[in-house]
Motif scaffolding. Sequence first.
Motif, PDB file in Angstrom:
ATOM      1  N   LEU A 126      27.243  25.644 -41.598  1.00  0.00           N
ATOM      2  CA  LEU A 126      28.393  25.958 -40.768  1.00  0.00           C
ATOM      3  C   LEU A 126      29.200  24.670 -40.606  1.00  0.00           C
ATOM      4  O   LEU A 126      28.737  23.708 -39.996  1.00  0.00           O
ATOM      5  CB  LEU A 126      27.950  26.466 -39.393  1.00  0.00           C
ATOM      6  CG  LEU A 126      29.058  26.651 -38.346  1.00  0.00           C
ATOM      7  CD1 LEU A 126      30.084  27.680 -38.813  1.00  0.00           C
ATOM      8  CD2 LEU A 126      28.463  27.053 -36.999  1.00  0.00           C
ATOM      9  N   TYR A 127      30.404  24.638 -41.190  1.00  0.00           N
ATOM     10  CA  TYR A 127      31.291  23.482 -41.044  1.00  0.00           C
ATOM     11  C   TYR A 127      32.266  23.720 -39.903  1.00  0.00           C
ATOM     12  O   TYR A 127      32.854  24.799 -39.781  1.00  0.00           O
ATOM     13  CB  TYR A 127      32.087  23.244 -42.335  1.00  0.00           C
ATOM     14  CG  TYR A 127      31.261  22.692 -43.468  1.00  0.00           C
ATOM     15  CD1 TYR A 127      30.958  21.332 -43.532  1.00  0.00           C
ATOM     16  CD2 TYR A 127      30.781  23.525 -44.466  1.00  0.00           C
ATOM     17  CE1 TYR A 127      30.188  20.823 -44.563  1.00  0.00           C
ATOM     18  CE2 TYR A 127      30.015  23.024 -45.507  1.00  0.00           C
ATOM     19  CZ  TYR A 127      29.727  21.670 -45.551  1.00  0.00           C
ATOM     20  OH  TYR A 127      28.963  21.179 -46.568  1.00  0.00           O
ATOM     21  N   ILE A 128      32.434  22.684 -39.084  1.00  0.00           N
ATOM     22  CA  ILE A 128      33.410  22.716 -37.996  1.00  0.00           C
ATOM     23  C   ILE A 128      34.275  21.472 -38.150  1.00  0.00           C
ATOM     24  O   ILE A 128      33.742  20.366 -38.299  1.00  0.00           O
ATOM     25  CB  ILE A 128      32.731  22.701 -36.614  1.00  0.00           C
ATOM     26  CG1 ILE A 128      31.673  23.803 -36.515  1.00  0.00           C
ATOM     27  CG2 ILE A 128      33.753  22.856 -35.499  1.00  0.00           C
ATOM     28  CD1 ILE A 128      30.773  23.680 -35.291  1.00  0.00           C
ATOM     29  N   THR A 129      35.590  21.629 -38.142  1.00  0.00           N
ATOM     30  CA  THR A 129      36.430  20.461 -38.391  1.00  0.00           C
ATOM     31  C   THR A 129      37.674  20.410 -37.527  1.00  0.00           C
ATOM     32  O   THR A 129      38.287  21.435 -37.222  1.00  0.00           O
ATOM     33  CB  THR A 129      36.834  20.397 -39.885  1.00  0.00           C
ATOM     34  OG1 THR A 129      37.652  19.247 -40.104  1.00  0.00           O
ATOM     35  CG2 THR A 129      37.592  21.650 -40.323  1.00  0.00           C
ATOM     36  N   ASN A 130      38.025  19.193 -37.130  1.00  0.00           N
ATOM     37  CA  ASN A 130      39.319  18.939 -36.492  1.00  0.00           C
ATOM     38  C   ASN A 130      40.403  18.719 -37.537  1.00  0.00           C
ATOM     39  O   ASN A 130      41.584  18.687 -37.224  1.00  0.00           O
ATOM     40  CB  ASN A 130      39.261  17.662 -35.637  1.00  0.00           C
ATOM     41  CG  ASN A 130      38.397  17.806 -34.406  1.00  0.00           C
ATOM     42  OD1 ASN A 130      37.355  17.158 -34.302  1.00  0.00           O
ATOM     43  ND2 ASN A 130      38.812  18.628 -33.458  1.00  0.00           N
ATOM     44  N   LEU A 131      39.992  18.527 -38.784  1.00  0.00           N
ATOM     45  CA  LEU A 131      40.904  18.123 -39.858  1.00  0.00           C
ATOM     46  C   LEU A 131      41.026  19.264 -40.851  1.00  0.00           C
ATOM     47  O   LEU A 131      40.122  19.501 -41.640  1.00  0.00           O
ATOM     48  CB  LEU A 131      40.349  16.866 -40.549  1.00  0.00           C
ATOM     49  CG  LEU A 131      40.018  15.715 -39.582  1.00  0.00           C
ATOM     50  CD1 LEU A 131      38.988  14.781 -40.190  1.00  0.00           C
ATOM     51  CD2 LEU A 131      41.285  14.957 -39.222  1.00  0.00           C
ATOM     52  N   LEU A 132      42.138  19.982 -40.800  1.00  0.00           N
ATOM     53  CA  LEU A 132      42.265  21.164 -41.647  1.00  0.00           C
ATOM     54  C   LEU A 132      43.710  21.331 -42.096  1.00  0.00           C
ATOM     55  O   LEU A 132      44.641  20.915 -41.413  1.00  0.00           O
ATOM     56  CB  LEU A 132      41.803  22.417 -40.898  1.00  0.00           C
ATOM     57  CG  LEU A 132      42.613  22.852 -39.675  1.00  0.00           C
ATOM     58  CD1 LEU A 132      42.470  24.361 -39.482  1.00  0.00           C
ATOM     59  CD2 LEU A 132      42.130  22.141 -38.407  1.00  0.00           C
ATOM     60  N   PRO A 133      43.908  21.932 -43.271  1.00  0.00           N
ATOM     61  CA  PRO A 133      45.272  22.178 -43.747  1.00  0.00           C
ATOM     62  C   PRO A 133      45.962  23.230 -42.891  1.00  0.00           C
ATOM     63  O   PRO A 133      45.317  24.117 -42.334  1.00  0.00           O
ATOM     64  CB  PRO A 133      45.056  22.682 -45.178  1.00  0.00           C
ATOM     65  CG  PRO A 133      43.675  23.249 -45.169  1.00  0.00           C
ATOM     66  CD  PRO A 133      42.889  22.423 -44.202  1.00  0.00           C
ATOM     67  N   VAL A 134      47.268  23.106 -42.799  1.00  0.00           N
ATOM     68  CA  VAL A 134      48.085  24.077 -42.060  1.00  0.00           C
ATOM     69  C   VAL A 134      49.284  24.428 -42.939  1.00  0.00           C
ATOM     70  O   VAL A 134      49.617  23.689 -43.863  1.00  0.00           O
ATOM     71  CB  VAL A 134      48.553  23.487 -40.706  1.00  0.00           C
ATOM     72  CG1 VAL A 134      47.384  23.388 -39.729  1.00  0.00           C
ATOM     73  CG2 VAL A 134      49.200  22.121 -40.886  1.00  0.00           C
ATOM     74  N   PRO A 135      49.943  25.558 -42.682  1.00  0.00           N
ATOM     75  CA  PRO A 135      51.028  25.997 -43.563  1.00  0.00           C
ATOM     76  C   PRO A 135      52.115  24.956 -43.803  1.00  0.00           C
ATOM     77  O   PRO A 135      52.666  24.881 -44.895  1.00  0.00           O
ATOM     78  CB  PRO A 135      51.585  27.225 -42.824  1.00  0.00           C
ATOM     79  CG  PRO A 135      50.415  27.755 -42.053  1.00  0.00           C
ATOM     80  CD  PRO A 135      49.651  26.542 -41.624  1.00  0.00           C
TER      81      PRO A 135
END
Length: 397
Positions: free
Chosen positions: A4-13
């Motif tokens: 299970l990965y949890i991230t504050n750093l993610l792509p957005v549109p």
Amino acid sequence: MKVLYITNLLPVPHNLSRGIFITNRLKTMQSFNMDFDVYGIISKDSFGIKLLKKILSIPSVNSTDSFYEVDGIKYKYASFSRSLGDVFNSRVLKKNNQIKDSKEVAEDLFDKIRGNEFDIIHAHGMFSPPAGLVAKLLSERLNIPYVVTCHGSDINLLMENAKELYIDVLGNADKVIFVSNALLNKAKSLSYSGTNAVVIPNGIDPKIFKPLDKEKIKRELGLSKKVVGFVGNLVFIKRADKFPEIFENIASTQEVEFLVVGDGELRENIEKECQKRNLNVKFVGRVSQDKVPYYMNAMDVMILPSRNEGFGAVVIEAQACGVPVVGSSNGGIPEAIGDGGITVEEGEDFEKRFAEAVINILENPIDSNYLREKALEYSWENVVKKEVEVYEKVLKK
């Protein structure tokens, strides 16, 4: 094994490259036949915040969506509520909402993964609310181990103001991954024990970052001289405010052109200052990750004079293209550069000494084949293999 990965750093549109090192890591993880789900932490904004963002033309993620997919990686969402009062408390009164927000995210995520069985949790980032704290809360509830990766600003800029929280989350993790030794040492200087730490840098895709026809690309870009370049955000922490001074020092003794790839709050001021100094600088703005190697290959030297940096994967990307790098001595930059360029120590006359180092490389080029071979050590395949080994060791405890 299911992660299970949890991230504050993610792509957005509006910014597909955000958290690109998470996306690339997970794409490689698929080739290891690893099963995983990844959840990005987003805010569920009140009407007041949505209205304010609209007035200020600030893009945001639609919290009514359930996921966002990039390059075959489906980022599902776990959210926390945010009102104008929360923003005021955080930004103006400096009140910390991290624990409250993390508990809300953990509760939301617990409901969403109900019925799924995971072997381990891996959190990327200790930003606000910290993915690491969410992982700790879920670990306690699900009775499975958790790993945290710290990437840079979370330790360099934020840890000092939340030491107790950080030490609790990092100290209780089954393993903490730092992207550089410098970042680990910074955490230790802030009272983290380091007993459960391991250093694994971010990686590169050598199929994307590779040598191309330099002279052909220069012609296409309208460049005809030696090229000094930069790739990244035009912000204070990258020392972008000093680019005009550094460029002028280089141009005073060299026939050279400058190529700046990226955007940010300082761009307009930098462009104006470079024009005042009659510097030949080509600004191309922000480009997609797959276009970055094209511009890197036009460079004879890339610079990274950052005031702080977790690791500096852009250094390895440039070296994979056969381009040497001159960087500051801050953060993980010296580890990334190694003998593939020059590191300039902080101190008096930094900009002048930095320019002299760039000139040194221009006059004494480093073999591009050697730079390429050095960079291949940091392939995503090698990086992910080390992370999988961390999971296996944790699960054997």
